[in-house]
Scaffold this motif. Sequence first.
Motif, short mmCIF file in Angstrom:
data_model
loop_
_atom_site.label_atom_id
_atom_site.label_comp_id
_atom_site.label_asym_id
_atom_site.label_seq_id
_atom_site.Cartn_x
_atom_site.Cartn_y
_atom_site.Cartn_z
N ARG A 17 26.90 -134.68 55.62
CA ARG A 17 26.28 -135.19 54.37
C ARG A 17 27.31 -135.94 53.54
NH1 ARG A 17 21.66 -131.80 52.18
NH2 ARG A 17 22.37 -132.72 50.24
N GLY A 18 26.82 -136.86 52.75
CA GLY A 18 27.70 -137.69 51.91
C GLY A 18 28.44 -136.89 50.85
N ASN A 19 27.86 -135.77 50.40
CA ASN A 19 28.50 -134.98 49.33
C ASN A 19 29.42 -133.89 49.86
OD1 ASN A 19 26.40 -133.43 50.36
ND2 ASN A 19 26.02 -132.38 48.43
N ALA A 57 25.31 -127.00 50.47
CA ALA A 57 25.44 -128.46 50.50
C ALA A 57 24.21 -129.13 49.90
CB ALA A 57 25.67 -128.93 51.93
N ASP A 95 30.42 -128.48 41.56
CA ASP A 95 31.49 -128.89 42.49
C ASP A 95 32.01 -127.60 43.13
OD1 ASP A 95 31.24 -131.51 41.82
OD2 ASP A 95 32.82 -131.49 40.31
N ASP A 99 33.53 -129.13 48.98
CA ASP A 99 34.72 -129.22 49.83
C ASP A 99 34.75 -128.00 50.73
OD1 ASP A 99 35.59 -131.54 48.61
OD2 ASP A 99 36.97 -130.52 47.22
N GLU A 132 32.89 -132.78 52.12
CA GLU A 132 34.15 -133.18 52.77
C GLU A 132 34.72 -131.97 53.51
OE1 GLU A 132 38.69 -134.74 51.79
OE2 GLU A 132 37.26 -134.61 50.14
N ALA A 155 26.64 -130.71 43.83
CA ALA A 155 26.91 -132.14 43.65
C ALA A 155 27.92 -132.56 44.71
CB ALA A 155 27.47 -132.38 42.25
N ARG A 156 28.92 -131.70 44.90
CA ARG A 156 29.99 -131.99 45.85
C ARG A 156 30.42 -130.67 46.47
NH1 ARG A 156 35.06 -132.88 45.73
NH2 ARG A 156 35.32 -131.86 43.70
#
Length: 485
Positions: A300-302, A188, A170, A195, A304, A192-193
């Motif tokens: 991408r979905g992961n 990215a 993360d 920000d 923000e 996994a994620r």
Amino acid sequence: MPTVAIVGAGFGGLCMAIRLRAAGISSFTVYEKADRVGGTWRDNTYPGAGCDIPSHLYSYSFEKYHSWTRRYPDQAEILAYLEHCADKYDVRRNIRFNTEVIAARHAGGRWHVTTRHGDTERTDAYDVMVMSVGQLNRPRLPDIPGIPDFAGTSFHSARWDHGHDLTGRDVAVIGTGSSAAQFIPHVAALAARLDVFQRTPNWVIPKPDVTFAAPARLALRHLPFLRRAYRGWIYRKAETALYPALREDGWSAGQVRGLALSHLARQVPDPALRAKLTPAHRIGCRRIVIDSAFYPALTRGNVEVVTDPITCVTRHGVQTGQGPPRRHDTIIYATGFHATDFLAPVRVTGRDGIALAERWRDGAEAYLGMALPGFPNLFLLYGPNTNLGHNSIIFMIECQVRYVLACLPYIRRHGHMELRREAMDAWRARLDRALGEMVWQSGCQSWYRTASGRVTNNWPGTASLYRRLTRAPRPGAYLFGPAQG
Ligand code: N01
């Protein structure tokens, strides 16, 4: 021949060394604090690091036989190029690696250079001093409370932790400048994620990269006219398409803005994300990001894009005032450099004990970006107001090196040359007038400006104008004479 100390073995310092050697002068020493050449291209090893200026322009004009593999070179290829140049032009034997210059003092008509090598400090004297330490060499961490409290792994983009595997992590990235834009697609794809904390969106235009096929590489390497024509074409495009957009030229700025907006529209279908990424400032006011992989990574979905202001860093991650606490196990600071602190932390003292830091308290300045009253025989490469928003800095460096070489006969003849105060004042007035016509002062904050708003980094003219102005020293601008105290 005068003895010359050169500080820094990046693009500038190496160019100075190579041209001195070509001129038959071998009485020079290059001080380099690291263990290899390369400057910014040695330090910035983040994934995706590369140059957004085409290779054939972002290289020395005299090194004709290098074969670039792609239109926009990556970090590894640029670093290899610099290593190759250091070998080919035989300047390594003049470089003292792992030797940091901590002070330079003008006394008794010479420059006394104090260096640190391990635990050993020593001082050597030279006739001429050339500082080539870059503008973007000292990473800047943001002024956010709680940074030391973070329990995970954190690092600055220019000090990438290659031992830290980002797979499945993360991750928080703070900053969305050119560096972040280059590495975010790579992070990215692994994390996994992710920000991405964006305080100010930047204008982004496409980077139409291509790998050169073997025949094109060979042709560009071995057909000088083709190579010259290609380099000249890129150069002219920068001068005629990009430069006018940085002036009060509505039409050109409109063109580049249109290019950036259509790039955004093409790459970011979601209107809410697009709105977040649309800048409010005038294009060119801050460095334009040139990249084609940045926006797709943000969709991408992961990933923000977080635009709520950061309030603090906690043990668990980067926090904003909105929503539930965020948890990260890695923070990457893509927060830029101490760009307006020229030459720091080297203590430079001129004639009669004048401290350069004191002289520059209201912002760095130098005549042609190179010379200063009170600092005889001192030259700066990539100094104040010589950064470009539209063309290759290597071109500027070559102009400066040529100028320094043209000064050496005067120094040999007279012992020292020192800029006249009136020449500095006239230069300052000219610069201020030209800067007043540029977009950088149109209200936005950027690394081009000091906290008080003075533009200390950028050159307000075209690269061609700079070349004309630096063709040869104007004797009337200098005082000449025997070396003074
Ligand atoms: O650094 P930057 P960079 N809270 O200073 C943000 C060259 N370069 O390393 O804009 C939140 O541009 C800051 O936000 P804001 C190129 O000349 C060239 O990316 O101040 N955010 C910004 O987003 C470039 O311009 C290549 O609101 C904070 C970011 O950090 C220069 O290097 C490639 C913050 C800093 O961006 C520097 O680029 C890469 C805070 N407290 C770089 N503080 C080439 O291809 C800062 N930020 C040639």
